[in-house]
Design an enzyme around this catalytic site. Structure first.
Site, mmCIF file in Angstrom:
data_model
loop_
_atom_site.group_PDB
_atom_site.id
_atom_site.type_symbol
_atom_site.label_atom_id
_atom_site.label_comp_id
_atom_site.label_asym_id
_atom_site.label_seq_id
_atom_site.Cartn_x
_atom_site.Cartn_y
_atom_site.Cartn_z
ATOM 1 N N CYS A 113 -18.782 16.161 -12.883
ATOM 2 C CA CYS A 113 -20.121 16.192 -12.274
ATOM 3 C C CYS A 113 -20.450 14.926 -11.493
ATOM 4 C CB CYS A 113 -21.184 16.429 -13.345
ATOM 5 S SG CYS A 113 -21.072 18.079 -14.031
ATOM 6 N N HIS A 263 -27.673 15.386 -9.081
ATOM 7 C CA HIS A 263 -26.757 16.405 -9.590
ATOM 8 C C HIS A 263 -27.583 17.536 -10.210
ATOM 9 C CE1 HIS A 263 -23.557 18.443 -11.479
ATOM 10 N NE2 HIS A 263 -23.878 18.074 -12.715
ATOM 11 N N ASN A 293 -24.835 25.199 -11.645
ATOM 12 C CA ASN A 293 -24.160 23.900 -11.582
ATOM 13 C C ASN A 293 -22.804 24.067 -10.895
ATOM 14 O OD1 ASN A 293 -22.895 21.476 -12.004
ATOM 15 N ND2 ASN A 293 -23.262 21.384 -14.210
HETATM 16 N N1 ACO Z 1 -28.038 32.883 -23.951
HETATM 17 C C1 ACO Z 1 -28.783 33.033 -25.070
HETATM 18 N N2 ACO Z 1 -28.689 32.185 -26.112
HETATM 19 C C2 ACO Z 1 -27.818 31.164 -26.015
HETATM 20 C C3 ACO Z 1 -27.028 30.969 -24.870
HETATM 21 C C4 ACO Z 1 -27.149 31.886 -23.821
HETATM 22 N N3 ACO Z 1 -26.428 31.779 -22.699
HETATM 23 N N4 ACO Z 1 -26.272 29.878 -25.068
HETATM 24 C C5 ACO Z 1 -26.576 29.406 -26.266
HETATM 25 N N5 ACO Z 1 -27.511 30.183 -26.844
HETATM 26 C C6 ACO Z 1 -28.130 30.023 -28.147
HETATM 27 C C7 ACO Z 1 -27.273 29.228 -29.105
HETATM 28 O O1 ACO Z 1 -26.361 30.054 -29.771
HETATM 29 C C8 ACO Z 1 -28.279 28.628 -30.041
HETATM 30 O O2 ACO Z 1 -28.672 29.608 -30.954
HETATM 31 P P1 ACO Z 1 -29.036 29.223 -32.483
HETATM 32 O O3 ACO Z 1 -30.217 28.311 -32.375
HETATM 33 O O4 ACO Z 1 -29.337 30.537 -33.107
HETATM 34 O O5 ACO Z 1 -27.823 28.533 -33.019
HETATM 35 C C9 ACO Z 1 -29.442 28.378 -29.114
HETATM 36 O O6 ACO Z 1 -29.300 29.277 -27.996
HETATM 37 C C10 ACO Z 1 -29.463 26.954 -28.577
HETATM 38 O O7 ACO Z 1 -30.655 26.815 -27.917
HETATM 39 P P2 ACO Z 1 -31.259 25.403 -27.664
HETATM 40 O O8 ACO Z 1 -31.023 24.491 -28.803
HETATM 41 O O9 ACO Z 1 -32.657 25.552 -27.220
HETATM 42 O O10 ACO Z 1 -30.364 24.938 -26.445
HETATM 43 P P3 ACO Z 1 -30.644 23.689 -25.561
HETATM 44 O O11 ACO Z 1 -32.079 23.469 -25.372
HETATM 45 O O12 ACO Z 1 -29.799 22.568 -26.046
HETATM 46 O O13 ACO Z 1 -30.091 24.156 -24.157
HETATM 47 C C11 ACO Z 1 -28.286 23.792 -22.676
HETATM 48 C C12 ACO Z 1 -28.743 24.407 -24.000
HETATM 49 C C13 ACO Z 1 -28.992 24.508 -21.552
HETATM 50 C C14 ACO Z 1 -26.798 24.005 -22.523
HETATM 51 C C15 ACO Z 1 -28.614 22.294 -22.653
HETATM 52 O O14 ACO Z 1 -28.144 21.680 -23.800
HETATM 53 C C16 ACO Z 1 -28.061 21.570 -21.445
HETATM 54 O O15 ACO Z 1 -28.410 21.825 -20.317
HETATM 55 N N6 ACO Z 1 -27.217 20.580 -21.660
HETATM 56 C C17 ACO Z 1 -26.666 19.785 -20.571
HETATM 57 C C18 ACO Z 1 -25.688 20.529 -19.763
HETATM 58 C C19 ACO Z 1 -25.068 19.566 -18.788
HETATM 59 O O16 ACO Z 1 -25.699 18.672 -18.274
HETATM 60 N N7 ACO Z 1 -23.786 19.681 -18.571
HETATM 61 C C20 ACO Z 1 -23.158 18.624 -17.825
HETATM 62 C C21 ACO Z 1 -22.622 19.036 -16.612
HETATM 63 S S1 ACO Z 1 -21.197 19.893 -16.766
HETATM 64 C C22 ACO Z 1 -19.865 18.899 -16.305
HETATM 65 O O17 ACO Z 1 -19.859 17.708 -16.185
HETATM 66 C C23 ACO Z 1 -18.619 19.650 -16.209
#
Ligand code: ACO
Length: 336
Positions: A113, A263, A293
């Site tokens: 990223c 980003h 992304n």
């Molecule tokens: N659809 C529905 N539910 C989902 C999904 C989905 N696609 N994915 C995960 N869930 C569920 C999980 O199983 C979990 O369920 P549980 O609580 O029953 O265990 C729950 O949703 C998790 O939800 P939250 O805790 O609210 O998730 P969060 O707020 O952490 O959001 C996210 C997740 C969007 C991935 C966030 O953590 C994020 O954006 N992180 C940063 C991503 C990023 O910046 N990546 C870097 C770039 S990538 C690179 O460098 C290659």
């Protein structure tokens, strides 16, 4: 003062649009969950016979066209990607072949990223030293083929899209740093302590004899795995840090920046940074809603879209920051 500047931008996304509802048809997710957590509404996915270098080629052609520069004037190609055409050689070599410019150096950057900021910084150094004049800097990703498109991979699969962005950077003599377009600074960082928090483990030389074998495939080591919360927490800390360092070094204030092209990992990350600094909404240019992304491509895609939307005009001061796998992060401040 010899400096580098961006003289043109270009972008390309494959035609196929995949909405959140389309994803909900193949995995246990929903439009509501994806929108609320990330801001993403849709993404583009490439055809099976496409490749990262092909997307990069389309974006590069547009950037060269917009620069009114013949490809023969290029001195170097730098391409950032986490989704290379092949393990080796680098995707920049495939792009160079497609462009038909044999001979010039072609360099791959693998900082995910933060790849485009690293690539821009490398181009800036080569130009500042006088070694090269014209460098094509590209961020390109074909990620859809590498996502686990089922319930198991839903936390990552919904986040990524395919696309490419390119800029042409060229040497410039800066007389008035307050007015003349140029790159003011780039700041690059990494902390490998967190290497396994967002990664694709296989294939790789640290694995079994065949680089991928044993139960690697069953364990899904060839798909990206992410500690989403940890990435999020670090992104909202490190991106502002990299920006603050840049502003301090350049002796400029946040208010002087005309446009922030961050980003695009999560709309909430960018909203939090904007809130933290008190940046008005109209100064942050986001594209994640349409493209998700696209990793190394988000910033050049953002620049090109902003130009075409009339939001980014010559003479404007721009700040970019990124955070991602590695962990890596960085910032770039440039007058457009
Ligand atoms: N659809 C529905 N539910 C989902 C999904 C989905 N696609 N994915 C995960 N869930 C569920 C999980 O199983 C979990 O369920 P549980 O609580 O029953 O265990 C729950 O949703 C998790 O939800 P939250 O805790 O609210 O998730 P969060 O707020 O952490 O959001 C996210 C997740 C969007 C991935 C966030 O953590 C994020 O954006 N992180 C940063 C991503 C990023 O910046 N990546 C870097 C770039 S990538 C690179 O460098 C290659």
């Amino acid at each position: 003062m010899l400096r580098s500047k961006i003289i043109a931008t270009g972008m390309y996304v494959p035609p196929r649009v995949v909405t959140n509802n389309d994803l909900a048809g193949i995995m246990d997710t929903s439009d509501e969950w994806i929108r609320q957590r990330t801001g993403i509404e849709q993404r583009h996915w490439a055809a099976d016979d496409s490749s990262t270098s092909e997307l990069a080629f389309e974006a590069s052609k547009k950037a060269l066209e917009n620069a009114k520069m013949d490809k023969s004037q290029l001195d170097m190609i730098i391409l950032a990607t986490l989704s290379p055409d092949h393990e080796f050689p680098g995707t920049a070599c495939f792009l160079q072949r497609k462009l038909g410019v044999p001979g010039i150096p072609a360099l791959d950057v693998r900082q995910q990223c933060t790849g485009f900021i690293y690539a821009m910084s490398i181009a800036d150094q080569f130009i500042r030293t006088g070694m090269y004049r014209n460098i094509l800097v590209v961020g390109a990703e074909l990620q859809s083929k590498g996502l686990e498109k089922n319930d198991n991979g839903r936390d990552v699969a919904v986040l990524f899209g395919d696309g490419a962005g390119a800029v042409v950077m060229t040497a410039t003599e800066v007389k008035d740093p307050k007015k003349d377009p140029h790159v003011l600074s780039t700041h690059l960082y990494a902390d490998g302590t967190f290497a396994e928090e967002l990664w694709v483990a296989a294939p790789g030389s640290a694995n079994s004899a065949d680089r991928i074998g044993g139960d690697d495939l069953e364990k899904k080591l060839h798909y990206p795995h992410m500690n989403g919360k940890l990435v999020f927490m670090n992104a909202v800390k490190r991106m502002p840090e990299a920006l603050e360092t840049a502003f301090k070094q350049n002796g400029i204030t946040m208010e002087e920046v005309d446009l922030f092209v961050f980003h695009q990992a999560n709309l909430r990350i960018n909203d939090m940074i904007a809130k933290q600094f008190g940046i008005p909404e109209h100064k942050v240019f986001n594209t994640i809603q349409k493209y998700a992304n696209t990793t190394a491509a988000t910033i050049p895609i953002g620049l090109d879209e902003a130009v075409r939307a009339g939001k980014l005009k010559p003479g404007m001061l721009v700040a970019s920051a990124a955070f991602g796998s590695g962990f890596t992060w960085g910032s770039a401040v440039y007058r457009f």
